[in-house]
Design an enzyme around this catalytic site. Sequence first.
Site, short mmCIF file in Angstrom:
data_model
loop_
_atom_site.label_atom_id
_atom_site.label_comp_id
_atom_site.label_asym_id
_atom_site.label_seq_id
_atom_site.Cartn_x
_atom_site.Cartn_y
_atom_site.Cartn_z
N HIS A 36 0.89 -1.24 0.00
CA HIS A 36 -0.09 0.06 0.03
C HIS A 36 0.72 1.27 -0.10
O HIS A 36 1.48 1.54 1.26
CB HIS A 36 -0.99 0.23 1.22
CG HIS A 36 -1.89 1.11 1.35
ND1 HIS A 36 -1.46 2.23 1.85
CD2 HIS A 36 -3.27 1.17 0.88
CE1 HIS A 36 -2.78 3.20 1.63
NE2 HIS A 36 -3.55 2.47 1.12
N ASP A 37 0.79 2.09 -1.09
CA ASP A 37 1.46 3.45 -1.27
C ASP A 37 2.82 3.56 -0.94
O ASP A 37 3.16 4.74 -0.39
CB ASP A 37 0.56 4.44 -0.32
CG ASP A 37 -0.92 4.51 -0.86
OD1 ASP A 37 -1.05 4.13 -1.82
OD2 ASP A 37 -1.40 5.32 -0.43
N LYS A 123 -4.56 4.46 -7.12
CA LYS A 123 -5.19 4.70 -5.84
C LYS A 123 -5.93 6.21 -5.83
O LYS A 123 -5.33 7.03 -6.41
CB LYS A 123 -4.17 4.97 -4.71
CG LYS A 123 -4.67 5.20 -3.38
CD LYS A 123 -5.17 4.00 -2.69
CE LYS A 123 -5.51 4.08 -1.43
NZ LYS A 123 -4.59 4.56 -0.63
#
Length: 214
Positions: A36-37, A123
């Site tokens: 994630h990210d 995202k």
Amino acid sequence: MALPKISDYALPKAKDIAAPRAPWRPDPSRMALLVHDMQRYFCAAYGPDSSLLQTVTRNIAAVTAAARKAGIPVFYTAQKGDQFRPDRGLQADLWGPGMRAIAEHQEIIAPLTPQPGDIVLVKHRYSAFQRSNLADLMRARGRDQLAIAGIYAHIGCLATATEAFQRDIQPFAVIDAQADFNRQRHEMAMDWISACSGVPVATDALLAAIAGGA
């Protein structure tokens, strides 16, 4: 509204987190992994010599390598720079315009570069499920568990775990393969997941589960 400068802190361990309400156990045949990210823009908040980020990156790299070897689908989230202001929505009110459309911001950090076969999702909001086809991609692969690693624990990682639970996908928050603004918020995120939506699990325990089921 910019991201804070984040100082190193001691990562919580499994013993520091409340016992989860859920009885779920990681199952490699049912699991997908989400990184994630982990983009340069977000990681820059830790500074170039952050031992915290180095440790978390090593742990994520170990989990991604094990997942690929075991045939576990590996997903990434990555925001786009120079977002159209109405498309960015309320996030702009809290965090400003966000990253620019340059490699120094958008690229996923080199130790975690996606490999052939991995899937990179654009995202849009805190949760990786929002305005993406993550749930459909998981369903097509027969996956109803999601291990979540990356940053930041109390924002996007927590929101993703919460939405996974609401979609009947069992979330596993990888305690020491996530990082946050500080230890307090990191532990808060893990405790909330443990109480309300999923199972926090240490990197070593997840690696053992993957190896045992591979």
